[in-house]
Scaffold this motif. Structure first.
Motif, PDB file in Angstrom:
ATOM      1  N   MET A  71       0.828  -1.201   0.000  1.00  0.00           N
ATOM      2  CA  MET A  71       0.000   0.000   0.000  1.00  0.00           C
ATOM      3  C   MET A  71       0.868   1.259   0.000  1.00  0.00           C
ATOM      4  O   MET A  71       0.583   2.240  -0.701  1.00  0.00           O
ATOM      5  CB  MET A  71      -0.912   0.016   1.232  1.00  0.00           C
ATOM      6  N   GLU A  72       1.931   1.219   0.785  1.00  0.00           N
ATOM      7  CA  GLU A  72       2.807   2.383   0.911  1.00  0.00           C
ATOM      8  C   GLU A  72       3.463   2.719  -0.427  1.00  0.00           C
ATOM      9  O   GLU A  72       3.533   3.897  -0.828  1.00  0.00           O
ATOM     10  CB  GLU A  72       3.871   2.123   1.976  1.00  0.00           C
ATOM     11  N   LEU A  73       3.954   1.707  -1.118  1.00  0.00           N
ATOM     12  CA  LEU A  73       4.569   1.949  -2.415  1.00  0.00           C
ATOM     13  C   LEU A  73       3.554   2.459  -3.431  1.00  0.00           C
ATOM     14  O   LEU A  73       3.832   3.392  -4.190  1.00  0.00           O
ATOM     15  CB  LEU A  73       5.226   0.661  -2.930  1.00  0.00           C
ATOM     16  N   MET A  74       2.373   1.845  -3.444  1.00  0.00           N
ATOM     17  CA  MET A  74       1.356   2.215  -4.426  1.00  0.00           C
ATOM     18  C   MET A  74       0.930   3.671  -4.266  1.00  0.00           C
ATOM     19  O   MET A  74       0.764   4.394  -5.252  1.00  0.00           O
ATOM     20  CB  MET A  74       0.147   1.291  -4.302  1.00  0.00           C
ATOM     21  N   ARG A  75       0.743   4.112  -3.032  1.00  0.00           N
ATOM     22  CA  ARG A  75       0.264   5.487  -2.858  1.00  0.00           C
ATOM     23  C   ARG A  75       1.345   6.520  -3.167  1.00  0.00           C
ATOM     24  O   ARG A  75       1.047   7.683  -3.447  1.00  0.00           O
ATOM     25  CB  ARG A  75      -0.253   5.696  -1.443  1.00  0.00           C
ATOM     26  N   ARG A  76       2.617   6.117  -3.089  1.00  0.00           N
ATOM     27  CA  ARG A  76       3.707   7.064  -3.300  1.00  0.00           C
ATOM     28  C   ARG A  76       4.027   7.299  -4.766  1.00  0.00           C
ATOM     29  O   ARG A  76       4.607   8.340  -5.114  1.00  0.00           O
ATOM     30  CB  ARG A  76       4.969   6.567  -2.587  1.00  0.00           C
ATOM     31  N   ILE A  77       3.684   6.385  -5.651  1.00  0.00           N
ATOM     32  CA  ILE A  77       4.117   6.510  -7.047  1.00  0.00           C
ATOM     33  C   ILE A  77       3.526   7.754  -7.691  1.00  0.00           C
ATOM     34  O   ILE A  77       4.244   8.644  -8.148  1.00  0.00           O
ATOM     35  CB  ILE A  77       3.740   5.251  -7.851  1.00  0.00           C
TER      36      ILE A  77
ATOM     37  N   VAL B 197      11.797   9.413 -11.497  1.00  0.00           N
ATOM     38  CA  VAL B 197      10.488   8.777 -11.458  1.00  0.00           C
ATOM     39  C   VAL B 197       9.496   9.698 -10.754  1.00  0.00           C
ATOM     40  O   VAL B 197       8.369   9.906 -11.218  1.00  0.00           O
ATOM     41  CB  VAL B 197      10.561   7.413 -10.744  1.00  0.00           C
ATOM     42  N   ASP B 198       9.906  10.261  -9.622  1.00  0.00           N
ATOM     43  CA  ASP B 198       9.034  11.164  -8.877  1.00  0.00           C
ATOM     44  C   ASP B 198       8.710  12.417  -9.682  1.00  0.00           C
ATOM     45  O   ASP B 198       7.577  12.916  -9.657  1.00  0.00           O
ATOM     46  CB  ASP B 198       9.699  11.566  -7.560  1.00  0.00           C
ATOM     47  N   GLN B 199       9.699  12.941 -10.368  1.00  0.00           N
ATOM     48  CA  GLN B 199       9.466  14.138 -11.164  1.00  0.00           C
ATOM     49  C   GLN B 199       8.474  13.852 -12.275  1.00  0.00           C
ATOM     50  O   GLN B 199       7.571  14.659 -12.546  1.00  0.00           O
ATOM     51  CB  GLN B 199      10.795  14.638 -11.752  1.00  0.00           C
ATOM     52  N   PHE B 200       8.603  12.698 -12.905  1.00  0.00           N
ATOM     53  CA  PHE B 200       7.710  12.335 -13.999  1.00  0.00           C
ATOM     54  C   PHE B 200       6.276  12.170 -13.503  1.00  0.00           C
ATOM     55  O   PHE B 200       5.349  12.825 -14.001  1.00  0.00           O
ATOM     56  CB  PHE B 200       8.202  11.043 -14.662  1.00  0.00           C
TER      57      PHE B 200
ATOM     58  N   ASN C  68      -4.903   8.271  -6.021  1.00  0.00           N
ATOM     59  CA  ASN C  68      -3.557   8.190  -6.595  1.00  0.00           C
ATOM     60  C   ASN C  68      -3.279   6.791  -7.144  1.00  0.00           C
ATOM     61  O   ASN C  68      -2.617   6.630  -8.170  1.00  0.00           O
ATOM     62  CB  ASN C  68      -2.513   8.570  -5.555  1.00  0.00           C
ATOM     63  N   VAL C  69      -3.794   5.772  -6.464  1.00  0.00           N
ATOM     64  CA  VAL C  69      -3.641   4.407  -6.966  1.00  0.00           C
ATOM     65  C   VAL C  69      -4.414   4.238  -8.272  1.00  0.00           C
ATOM     66  O   VAL C  69      -3.928   3.626  -9.226  1.00  0.00           O
ATOM     67  CB  VAL C  69      -4.101   3.375  -5.917  1.00  0.00           C
ATOM     68  N   PHE C  70      -5.642   4.774  -8.325  1.00  0.00           N
ATOM     69  CA  PHE C  70      -6.392   4.745  -9.590  1.00  0.00           C
ATOM     70  C   PHE C  70      -5.580   5.387 -10.713  1.00  0.00           C
ATOM     71  O   PHE C  70      -5.538   4.887 -11.838  1.00  0.00           O
ATOM     72  CB  PHE C  70      -7.714   5.512  -9.443  1.00  0.00           C
ATOM     73  N   GLY C  71      -4.929   6.518 -10.410  1.00  0.00           N
ATOM     74  CA  GLY C  71      -4.161   7.228 -11.423  1.00  0.00           C
ATOM     75  C   GLY C  71      -2.978   6.424 -11.919  1.00  0.00           C
ATOM     76  O   GLY C  71      -2.719   6.363 -13.125  1.00  0.00           O
ATOM     77  N   TYR C  72      -2.255   5.805 -10.990  1.00  0.00           N
ATOM     78  CA  TYR C  72      -1.119   4.978 -11.407  1.00  0.00           C
ATOM     79  C   TYR C  72      -1.590   3.807 -12.257  1.00  0.00           C
ATOM     80  O   TYR C  72      -0.994   3.491 -13.295  1.00  0.00           O
ATOM     81  CB  TYR C  72      -0.359   4.456 -10.188  1.00  0.00           C
ATOM     82  N   MET C  73      -2.680   3.148 -11.829  1.00  0.00           N
ATOM     83  CA  MET C  73      -3.213   2.020 -12.587  1.00  0.00           C
ATOM     84  C   MET C  73      -3.566   2.457 -14.004  1.00  0.00           C
ATOM     85  O   MET C  73      -3.240   1.780 -14.987  1.00  0.00           O
ATOM     86  CB  MET C  73      -4.448   1.458 -11.890  1.00  0.00           C
ATOM     87  N   SER C  74      -4.202   3.606 -14.125  1.00  0.00           N
ATOM     88  CA  SER C  74      -4.617   4.090 -15.436  1.00  0.00           C
ATOM     89  C   SER C  74      -3.418   4.366 -16.324  1.00  0.00           C
ATOM     90  O   SER C  74      -3.401   3.995 -17.498  1.00  0.00           O
ATOM     91  CB  SER C  74      -5.452   5.363 -15.268  1.00  0.00           C
TER      92      SER C  74
ATOM     93  N   MET D  56       9.156   3.264 -16.274  1.00  0.00           N
ATOM     94  CA  MET D  56       8.211   2.208 -15.906  1.00  0.00           C
ATOM     95  C   MET D  56       8.953   0.953 -15.457  1.00  0.00           C
ATOM     96  O   MET D  56       8.508   0.234 -14.564  1.00  0.00           O
ATOM     97  CB  MET D  56       7.291   1.892 -17.088  1.00  0.00           C
ATOM     98  N   ASP D  57      10.115   0.698 -16.056  1.00  0.00           N
ATOM     99  CA  ASP D  57      10.905  -0.467 -15.646  1.00  0.00           C
ATOM    100  C   ASP D  57      11.472  -0.303 -14.244  1.00  0.00           C
ATOM    101  O   ASP D  57      11.704  -1.281 -13.535  1.00  0.00           O
ATOM    102  CB  ASP D  57      12.061  -0.700 -16.632  1.00  0.00           C
ATOM    103  N   ASP D  58      11.719   0.939 -13.833  1.00  0.00           N
ATOM    104  CA  ASP D  58      12.334   1.202 -12.530  1.00  0.00           C
ATOM    105  C   ASP D  58      11.340   1.143 -11.371  1.00  0.00           C
ATOM    106  O   ASP D  58      11.756   1.172 -10.209  1.00  0.00           O
ATOM    107  CB  ASP D  58      12.990   2.593 -12.526  1.00  0.00           C
ATOM    108  N   LEU D  59      10.056   1.082 -11.662  1.00  0.00           N
ATOM    109  CA  LEU D  59       9.062   1.151 -10.594  1.00  0.00           C
ATOM    110  C   LEU D  59       9.143  -0.055  -9.673  1.00  0.00           C
ATOM    111  O   LEU D  59       9.332  -1.186 -10.139  1.00  0.00           O
ATOM    112  CB  LEU D  59       7.655   1.246 -11.185  1.00  0.00           C
ATOM    113  N   PRO D  60       8.971   0.156  -8.361  1.00  0.00           N
ATOM    114  CA  PRO D  60       9.071  -0.950  -7.419  1.00  0.00           C
ATOM    115  C   PRO D  60       7.797  -1.759  -7.268  1.00  0.00           C
ATOM    116  O   PRO D  60       7.730  -2.661  -6.451  1.00  0.00           O
ATOM    117  CB  PRO D  60       9.418  -0.236  -6.101  1.00  0.00           C
ATOM    118  N   VAL D  61       6.733  -1.425  -8.011  1.00  0.00           N
ATOM    119  CA  VAL D  61       5.501  -2.213  -7.999  1.00  0.00           C
ATOM    120  C   VAL D  61       5.077  -2.476  -9.426  1.00  0.00           C
ATOM    121  O   VAL D  61       5.638  -1.960 -10.375  1.00  0.00           O
ATOM    122  CB  VAL D  61       4.363  -1.516  -7.225  1.00  0.00           C
ATOM    123  N   SER D  62       4.015  -3.249  -9.580  1.00  0.00           N
ATOM    124  CA  SER D  62       3.692  -3.837 -10.866  1.00  0.00           C
ATOM    125  C   SER D  62       2.882  -2.931 -11.785  1.00  0.00           C
ATOM    126  O   SER D  62       1.800  -2.510 -11.420  1.00  0.00           O
ATOM    127  CB  SER D  62       2.876  -5.118 -10.640  1.00  0.00           C
ATOM    128  N   PRO D  63       3.376  -2.653 -12.996  1.00  0.00           N
ATOM    129  CA  PRO D  63       2.507  -2.016 -13.979  1.00  0.00           C
ATOM    130  C   PRO D  63       1.570  -3.038 -14.620  1.00  0.00           C
ATOM    131  O   PRO D  63       1.865  -4.226 -14.690  1.00  0.00           O
ATOM    132  CB  PRO D  63       3.482  -1.454 -15.010  1.00  0.00           C
TER     133      PRO D  63
END
Length: 794
Positions: free
Chosen positions: A82-88, A104-107, A171-177, A236-243
């Motif tokens: 949950m912590e990783l997902m909300r931070r992306i 990644v954060d800037q993007f 924010n999780v919805f946004g990352y998923m999208s 996207m490859d650098d992300l610590p959770v799953s695209p």
């Protein structure tokens, strides 16, 4: 000798103390599966039965209490996730991982996800059940943060727990999208090809032959720079959770099944990680029941079923993201040109907090089309301002209400009204029920541009001629409801026509769709076991055709005896990606060499992006069949014209030489399991060493490959080894003739807690194509050894 004896005794004592300490330490981190706990904000007792695979069956007197309990048990298993997902989407990964993730954060921080969330939340109706139950879920999550054990990962990286809000969910919805979108990888590449190589090169990529499409047919009943794209891809490859990536689903009507009832299948394809993407749970109250699969921080399941209906999803792959070239005011770079004159860019100030470093700030420049991407990604080789126009941030976001509605539907029409509100990401929503209905809905805000305008290269932001003309009503979206062929399916393939034309998108090639249709058309007496076996199918429906076309251009007379043997093995390979098969090893190296010889000289560094793109998959069959092509000629060689035959012959020779050096002289020993494997990586396990051994699972041998039903997705590259990066995030089979014995499996286990017995307990079954039961029978559920009771706080 006495000294040595004493030394070894002391050493033994120290080892025992260490083992005991580790054991006791692990018990303090172990999730609570039994006993009693007091919970705030519940009105009555809630009983949670954890079954033999760790799924919580939540029995409550009302939904509000049930969702508080769900939040608590979800957090105790997946708080780190949950912590990783909300931070992306919020651009906050650098706070815990340091300066390496600043880009990644800037993007993500510049995409506008947070601003869209704030706007949506400000307009939410706080009296709706979706809002009330979401807050109940968050109350459960936050109570675990207050009172539960801190996950080991938080201690290792030195991050403090923070309470969650509804903004984190959006924010999780946004990352998923965003992770569903493909245009950000493809449009800049196609624009570079057009501008640097010319229309002839671009047209060969875009003008695909419909002969190589398996189209998802509509059926409605009369009733009822490429540097830009490379950078985004590497982010996207650098992300610590799953695209999110792709998926399969098929639903059989009663006419296609042995028992005369609907059978539902769905296996969404998502990047592999540890813990697994989905958290299984079963909620039951006097007026509601759902067995769901939830993403971290989402209260309502995106995949689910009960005794009345089942639903799931695949990626639609429609084009919901476009790039516009803006034109700055020559006299004032703070303004850009529109048909109504110059307008000022909106400026957004952003701050990134970096672990052990000074904070960094940046500005996001935003036009009416969206954020200017040049300012978000360094080293974009384009002097023009490029704005990203994304449907997700441009239109109202109703995804919370959608996820509530589809998990609380009372009929197919009720369900349909829920999916009609999806704007982005575009989804194929799959449905089947106990009343013998089956349906597929392409759910997204589809739109219309002017005729002849392609959305796959940059659009003109200043002229006013390239704007979206209208968003189409949902009733015009492709769909199939109880079709005459008695099944519906989706494999991210091309959807049927909209307003007389195939709707543009970034659809996957026909391979999986063709194979699914082949198998479904063969019989009309499918059982649950047949469908379960089909999910593990690894036969390609297209490689035989590809191989046959390629080998026609290989001159066998110039081959050695060993090369002829490799030729023969490839020629006779049936397309099955089994561990002991040699065909896939030869084929994938041959394919790499062929693509490299065809495209690399023109594309240069961008070739690595192209070779593993949806675009490359889409154009492959067309390119192989071309007798002449602008791509055949190697621009690096002067006074020599290459032909298709030259390319193929050279590619086969190089493939053989490479494999001989890699795997030895004996061609029969070039088996797929020697080069193909999967490892389920934890964000911290990626650091390697002892952390890898503690947190990661694998590597394991497995079967499958790219674009077979058991889609084990890997990247072609120069190494000759294929590491699976993504695949079925769950496999689910629901049989409405025996709904209490429906089947599922996930790649690893229910828990994200490394000390839990449910951390990896499904891994072996998943790799072997086996399943576990999704329990609905209350008597069976109540036999669980682990029972946790939540009581209202006194």
């Amino acid at each position: 000798m006495k000294f040595l004896g004493r030394f070894f005794k002391i050493l033994l004592i120290l080892v025992v103390l260490l083992v005991v300490s580790v054991w006791m330490y692990s018990k303090t981190y172990y999730p609570k599966y039994s006993g009693e706990l007091e919970l705030k904000n519940i009105s009555d007792k809630v009983t949670v039965y954890f079954d033999d695979i760790g799924v919580p069956h939540i029995n409550a007197q009302n939904q509000k209490d049930a969702y508080v309990a769900l939040g608590y048990v979800h957090a105790q298993e997946r708080l780190w996730q949950m912590e990783l997902m909300r931070r992306i989407a919020a651009g906050r990964l650098s706070e815990i991982f340091g300066k390496d993730l600043v880009r990644v954060d800037q993007f993500f921080g510049g995409l506008g996800i947070e601003e869209a969330a704030e706007k949506t939340i400000a307009g939410l109706d706080k009296t709706t059940q979706s809002y009330i139950l979401t807050q109940s879920y968050l109350e459960g999550v936050n109570q675990y943060i207050e009172e539960g054990k801190t996950p080991l990962e938080f201690t290792l990286v030195g991050v403090e727990k923070e309470k969650y809000t509804i903004k984190d969910i959006y924010n999780v919805f946004g990352y998923m999208s965003f992770s569903f979108a493909v245009a950000h990888k493809t449009d800049p590449l196609l624009t570079e090809i057009k501008e640097k190589l010319g229309d002839s090169y671009l047209n060969e990529l875009l003008n695909s032959n419909n002969e190589y499409l398996t189209i998802n047919r509509t059926s409605i009943p009369t009733k009822i720079e490429a540097t830009f794209s490379k950078t985004v891809a590497s982010i996207m490859d650098d992300l610590p959770v799953s695209p999110f990536i792709g998926s399969n689903s098929w639903i059989l009507g009663p006419e296609k099944t042995k028992n005369g009832k609907v059978i539902f299948e769905n296996d969404p394809h998502i990047a592999f990680s540890q813990p697994s993407v989905w958290y299984q749970n079963h909620i039951k109250t006097p007026d509601f029941e759902i067995y769901g699969f939830n993403i971290a921080l989402m209260p309502f399941p995106l995949l689910g079923h009960n005794r009345e209906y089942a639903y799931g999803l695949t990626m639609l792959a429609n084009d919901d993201l476009n790039f516009y070239v803006e034109e700055n005011n020559p006299a004032d770079a703070a303004e850009y040109k529109t048909v109504d004159g110059y307008k000022k860019y909106e400026l957004r100030d952003k701050t990134i907090r970096i672990k052990n470093e000074i904070d960094t700030t940046f500005k996001v420049k935003v036009s009416k089309h969206g954020p200017i991407m040049n300012d978000l990604i360094t080293h974009i080789i384009d002097d023009r301002p490029i704005a990203m126009n994304w449907v997700y941030t441009q239109l109202p976001n109703e995804m919370l209400e959608v996820s509530y509605k589809i998990s609380h539907a009372h009929s197919m029409s009720d369900f349909k009204s829920g999916v009609a509100r999806i704007h982005a990401p575009g989804l194929n929503v799959m449905y089947g029920d106990a009343k013998d209905n089956i349906a597929w809905f392409s759910s997204a805000k589809l739109y219309q541009l002017r005729d002849s305008l392609s959305s796959k290269t940059y659009l003109n932001g200043a002229s006013g001629n390239d704007e979206i003309l209208e968003f189409l009503p949902f009733e015009e979206n492709p769909k199939a409801i109880n079709p005459s062929w008695n099944y519906v399916y989706s494999a991210n393939n091309q959807v049927d026509s909209v307003r007389g034309k195939l709707y543009p998108g970034y659809y996957q090639p026909q391979d999986r769709a063709k194979r699914i249709v082949e198998l479904l058309d063969k019989k009309n007496d499918f059982t649950k076991e047949d469908v379960a076996n089909m999910t593990y199918d690894v036969k390609s429906s297209t490689v035989a055709e590809i191989i046959n076309s390629l080998l026609k251009s290989v001159d066998k007379s110039g081959l050695s005896a060993s090369e002829r043997k490799a030729f023969s093995i490839l020629q006779n390979w049936d397309g099955d990606y089994l561990k002991t098969a040699v065909g896939p090893t030869i084929y994938n190296r041959f394919l790499y060499e062929f693509l490299s010889a065809t495209y690399k000289d023109e594309l240069g560094d961008s070739f690595d992006l192209f070779i593993n793109s949806q675009l490359q998959d889409e154009v492959l069959l067309n390119q192989i069949e071309r007798k002449s092509s602008v791509w055949w000629d190697n621009v690096a060689t002067k006074n020599k014209i290459e032909t298709r035959n030259n390319i193929v012959q050279e590619s086969f020779k190089k493939s053989f030489s490479f494999l001989q050096n890699q795997l030895g002289e004996n061609v029969d020993s070039w088996t797929w399991n020697r080069v193909f494997s999967v490892e389920y990586e934890h964000a911290i396990g990626k650091a390697g060493g002892l952390l890898r051994k503690l947190f990661n699972l694998g590597p394991y041998e497995t079967i499958g490959g790219n674009e077979v039903i058991n889609n084990q997705i890997f990247k072609l590259d120069s190494t000759g080894y294929y590491k699976v990066t993504a695949g079925p995030s769950t496999r689910r089979v629901i049989d409405f003739s025996d709904v209490e014995n429906s089947l599922a499996v996930i790649p690893t286990g229910q828990s994200g807690n490394v000390f839990s017995k449910f951390y990896k307990n499904q891994t072996k079954k998943y790799l072997q194509g086996e399943f576990v039961k999704m329990k609905l029978n209350q008597t069976e559920i109540e036999q669980s050894e682990n029972v946790l009771i939540f009581k209202p706080m006194e």
